[in-house]
Design a protein around this motif. Sequence first.
Motif: not given
Length: 650
Positions: A313, A390, A415-417, A501, A503
Amino acid sequence: MVENTGGIEALLHEDRTFPPSEEFRKQANISDPNVYEEARRDPEAFWAKFAEELDWFKKWDKVLEWNPPFAKWFVGGKLNVSYNCLDRHLKSARKNKAAIIWEGEPGDWAVYTYRDLYREVCKFANGLKSLGVKKGDRVTIYLPMVPELPIAMLACARIGAPHSVVFGGFSAESLRDRINDSQSRVMITADGGYRRGNVVPLKQNADDSVTGETPVEHVVVVRRTGTADDKMMSGRDIWWHDLVADQPLTCEPEHMDSEDMLYMLYTSGTTGKPKGIVHTTGGYLTGTYATTKWVFDLKEDDVYWCTADIGWVTGHSYIVYGPLANGATSVMYEGSPDYPDRDRFWSIVEKYACTILYTAPTAIRTFMRWGEEYPAKHDMSSLRLLGSVGEPINPEAWVWYWQTIGGGRCPVVDTWWQTETGSILITPLPGITTLKPGSATHTFPGVEADVLDEAGNSVGPGGGGYLVLTKPWPAMLRNIYGDPERFKETYWSKYPNIYFAGDGAKIDEEGYYWLLGRVDDVINVAAHRVSTMEVESALVDNPKVAEAACIGRTDEIKGQAIVAFVTIKDNVTASDALIAELKQHVATKIGPICRPDDIYFAAELPKTRSGKIMRRLLRDVAEGRTLGDTTTLADPAVVQSLKEQYGDED
Ligand code: PRX
C-alpha cells in the motif's frame, strides 16, 4: 531472568526532542498549529478543502454519509483519479515536468514527464479496452518495479477497472488465490524483474497461477528481461508493446462516482485467507493528496523518493497516487539496496538530487549495520526531509537516520498507517511538530484516534492499550472484497462503531502516540505483514507435518522474524534437511518473504485446555525468556520439554 522486551521500555523513556528549525518552519506548507483545532471543530470542512483542490467532473452533494461501519465520502461527486494525476497537470508548465524518474537495477533509467505518462497511460487504457476490459472489471497486476506498473494502474483507473496489484515476491499459488478471489479476466505481468543481479521469473509464476480453471482470459506481458520469449501462449498472452503499438494517443477518462472502487489490495489478516481491502475513488484520492502535501511538505521542485515496492500500500498511496495527484516528481527504483554495492540508495539520492526520502526502519537498521562509509561516499546535501513507515522505529535507528542520512538538518516523519487506512493517520507535521525519536507523534488533522483498554475505556495519558480510530476518515477502507461480514467482524466488532487497528499503543503525558506493534496474530517482518495462520497452513500442507504454530520473535534488523514450531508425523525423522525442506515449502507456497527464519521440532505444541495454541509461551521459548504463567496449559510438561530442548537455561 526477564529479558529486555525489544526496546519498548527504552522507547517510553525517550526524552530527546527535535523541534522544527526556524528555517524549515518558515518555508513549510503548514506551520500554523491552529490547524489541529480547526480540523477537530469541523473535520468535514477540513477534508472538503483538500477535495476542492482536486478536479471534479461533478461536485459532491454531501461530504460524508456515515452508517457505521460503512462510510461514503463526497457523496454524489464524479471524478477520475487518472485525470487528477495526469490531465490536470497538462494545463500548466507541469506538463514537461518529470512525473516519474525510474531506475532499473542493472543501471538503466528513464524519465517520464507528465505528458509522457499521460500518453502511455492513454495508450495502455485503450489497449485494455481492446481486450474487452470495461468499467467495474477487476484487473490483476503482477509486475516488478518498472514504469509499466504505475502506467497500468493509472490506465485501469482511467477506464474505471479496479486493479489488484500482487507483489512480485508472492508465489504462483498466492497469485492464483488473489486472481480467483477478484475474478480478474486480465492479468498484467512481465517476463521477469531484476533483484540482486538475478532474474525473478514472474512469467513462470504467472503461468503457473492460471493453470486449470481460471477466470483469466488474457495475459499482457511486459518484456523486461528477455527471458520468456519462447513462453508466450498464443491466444492468451500478448506483449505489452504489441498491445499498445497502434492505440490512439488519447483516451477519455470514465466519470467515476466518488464511491466507485479504485482498487483492492490483499493483506494478511489473522486467518489464512488474505483480505481484499477495498479502496474507493474520491475519499482515497483526497486522503492521499492531503497527506502527501502536508506530511512530506511537498513543493513544486522536490524530488521525492519512496523506496517501497508498489506491490504494497505504501507504493500505491505514496509512489503513485499521492505524489502524482500533487504533480510531484516521484522516483522509482527496481531493485535491491545492496546491488551492485551497499551504497546503491545513496548513489540514487545523489544522482537525482532527491530532496525527500521515505523508507522503512528495517532498511535503516540494515544501513546502520553496513556502516557509515556507504552514505559517506555520496553527496546527500539535496535531502531536506526523511520519512519512516511500516513498523515502529527504535530511537537509535531514528537518530542514526536523522544524523547520518539527514545530516542533522532534515526532520524525520514517522508515519503510522495501514493498508486499511489508505493514507497516513498518525504522523508529525514537519513544520509544526516537535519530534520525539520513536514516536509517530500525533494524529493528522481531521483524524481522531484513542487508546482503549479491554473494556473500551480510554486509558488516558501514560496508559497502554489498543489503538482505535473513533471517526471516519476519507481514505478508509470501505469493505473486504466480497466479504462484508468479515469486514465488520475484523475491524468493528471489538468496540461498536469504532475502528480497531490491531496495534498496541501508548499515549504519553504530552499526548504523543507510541506504537507498540501488533496485538493479533500478524507478524511484522521487515515492515511486511505476515499472518501466522497463513504460514501455519503452508507448513501443514507438507505431508510430513502434523501440526505447526508460528510466532514472531524480536529481530534486531527485521523487527520480527518468523519462528515455526512443528510437530512431524510419526514415521518422519527430524533433520536439518527437513528444516531446509520446510522453509522452502513455505517460500514456494506463499512467497520468499514468508520463509520462516527458524524451525523448531516439538513433540507437542503447548495448548490451553480449550485447545488454543499458547503463542505467548512459544515466544518465550524462542526468545529464551523465563516462562510466564503456564497455569492454563493442558499439559505443562509439553512446554517444559520444549524449553529443555530450545530455551536458554536460567
Ligand atoms: O503494525 C502497524 C505497522 O504496520 C501495520 C500495517 O501494515 P501494512 O498494512 O502492511 O501497511 C504498512 C505500511 C503503511 C500496522 O498495523 N506500522 C506501520 N507504520 C508504522 C507501524 N508501526 C509503528 N510505526 C509506524 N510508523
